[in-house]
Design a protein around this motif. Sequence first.
Motif, short mmCIF file in Angstrom:
data_model
loop_
_atom_site.label_atom_id
_atom_site.label_comp_id
_atom_site.label_asym_id
_atom_site.label_seq_id
_atom_site.Cartn_x
_atom_site.Cartn_y
_atom_site.Cartn_z
N GLY A 34 0.80 -1.23 0.00
CA GLY A 34 0.00 0.00 0.00
C GLY A 34 0.82 1.27 0.00
N ALA A 35 2.12 1.13 0.22
CA ALA A 35 3.02 2.28 0.25
C ALA A 35 4.28 1.92 -0.53
N ALA A 36 5.06 2.95 -0.86
CA ALA A 36 6.29 2.74 -1.62
C ALA A 36 7.24 3.88 -1.31
N ALA A 37 8.42 3.81 -1.89
CA ALA A 37 9.41 4.86 -1.72
C ALA A 37 9.72 5.48 -3.08
N LEU A 38 9.84 6.79 -3.11
CA LEU A 38 10.21 7.51 -4.32
C LEU A 38 11.19 8.61 -3.95
N ASP A 39 12.38 8.55 -4.55
CA ASP A 39 13.43 9.54 -4.26
C ASP A 39 13.72 9.64 -2.77
N GLY A 40 13.70 8.49 -2.09
CA GLY A 40 14.04 8.47 -0.68
C GLY A 40 12.93 8.92 0.25
N LYS A 41 11.70 9.07 -0.29
CA LYS A 41 10.58 9.53 0.53
C LYS A 41 9.41 8.55 0.41
N MET A 42 8.71 8.36 1.52
CA MET A 42 7.58 7.45 1.53
C MET A 42 6.39 8.10 0.81
N ILE A 43 5.70 7.30 -0.01
CA ILE A 43 4.47 7.74 -0.66
C ILE A 43 3.40 6.69 -0.42
N ASP A 44 2.13 7.17 -0.32
CA ASP A 44 1.03 6.24 -0.08
C ASP A 44 -0.24 6.77 -0.74
N ALA A 45 -1.39 6.34 -0.26
CA ALA A 45 -2.66 6.74 -0.87
C ALA A 45 -2.88 8.25 -0.82
N ALA A 46 -2.44 8.89 0.27
CA ALA A 46 -2.57 10.35 0.35
C ALA A 46 -1.71 11.03 -0.71
N SER A 47 -0.53 10.46 -0.96
CA SER A 47 0.35 10.99 -2.00
C SER A 47 -0.33 10.90 -3.37
N GLU A 48 -1.04 9.80 -3.57
CA GLU A 48 -1.75 9.62 -4.84
C GLU A 48 -2.82 10.69 -5.02
N ARG A 49 -3.56 10.99 -3.94
CA ARG A 49 -4.61 12.00 -4.05
C ARG A 49 -4.00 13.37 -4.36
N MET A 50 -2.89 13.70 -3.72
CA MET A 50 -2.24 14.98 -4.01
C MET A 50 -1.72 15.02 -5.44
N ALA A 51 -1.18 13.90 -5.91
CA ALA A 51 -0.66 13.84 -7.28
C ALA A 51 -1.78 14.03 -8.28
N ARG A 52 -2.92 13.41 -8.02
CA ARG A 52 -4.05 13.55 -8.95
C ARG A 52 -4.55 14.99 -8.99
N ASN A 53 -4.49 15.70 -7.87
CA ASN A 53 -4.88 17.11 -7.87
C ASN A 53 -4.01 17.91 -8.85
N VAL A 54 -2.72 17.64 -8.82
CA VAL A 54 -1.78 18.33 -9.73
C VAL A 54 -2.11 18.01 -11.18
N LEU A 55 -2.37 16.75 -11.46
CA LEU A 55 -2.62 16.33 -12.84
C LEU A 55 -3.95 16.85 -13.38
N VAL A 56 -4.95 16.98 -12.51
CA VAL A 56 -6.24 17.52 -12.94
C VAL A 56 -6.06 18.97 -13.41
N VAL A 57 -5.31 19.76 -12.65
CA VAL A 57 -5.06 21.16 -13.04
C VAL A 57 -4.26 21.20 -14.34
#
Length: 325
Positions: free
Chosen positions: A282-305
């Motif tokens: 349910g979670a992963a690491a990207l560039d030395g930082k943890m990402i999870d479902a909340a990260s996905e929601r924030m990412a989708r906000n950026v992509l929608v704009v």
Amino acid sequence: MSHTINHLKKLRLQRSELAVPGSSPEMIDKAANSAADFVFLDIEDAVAPPDKERARKNIIQALNDIDWRAKGKTVSVRINGLDTHYMYRDVVDVMEQAGDRLDTILVPKVGVPADLYMVEAMVNQIEMAKGFKTSVGLEALIETALGMANVEAIAATPGRLEAMHFGVADYAASNKARTVNIGGLNPDYPGDQWHFALSRMTVACRAYGLRAIDGPFGDFSDPEGYKAAARRAAALGIEGKWAIHPSQIALANDVFSPPEKEVTRARRILEVLKEAEALGKGAAALDGKMIDAASERMARNVLVVNEAIERAGQTLSANGPHAAQ
């Protein structure tokens, strides 16, 4: 997550909102060919009482004569307040004569939900009577102590409400606040004296599926001050800001557009999380930082704009090279 979820009522690109007095046909024409995402034609504070009737007629003509949508513009009209005798004619005349050419009505100095109810009832009846197939949205300008005290109740108003704007000048006057520049910082205050109001309005917007827009910055000779105010607003989750001068349009578009680096990272977040999901994680690491479902929601906000910006660019390209000059 609560079982009560209020999804975004209406997605509109609103990074920059150009304020244009209806008393100036020349300024209206220039606004239609500007790079602003959103234009509001004003019959309220930017128009002196003797000029309001003429401004209203100018706006109706401009709505009918200019193909705002072909130019990639969302067009709004700021009517006069409910405490004036101008308001009812603003709604009746604009809606009856150009309601099918209008995207939203900006209602100033909203203090209680009933203010929006009155405007909505009028708009409903006129659209039915005229047989319009389009539906005009409402936007509430929060610019009084009463409006801020009731901002959550206003945001919860059912129906046409799409967005709320923070009107800093009248808000300062309503609170008897000392300010040195509309939307600017008072050096006697340890920080940003507008932070609480902006944050409270933004939370109310997000809770009820509305867009949150910041209002004016009065000193158009201070682009750095404007950008700083816009960046503070963006950090809170606000998605756009007024431009009271054409020079502020590009500043707003820049601040409220996600940088390419941010877009690239958002796409990478979705890719990495999809890979993790395939492995039962349910979670992963990207560039030395943890990402999870909340990260996905924030990412989708950026992509929608970003997708909305790309669509707007495609609309302008399809309608000719002069559409956004």
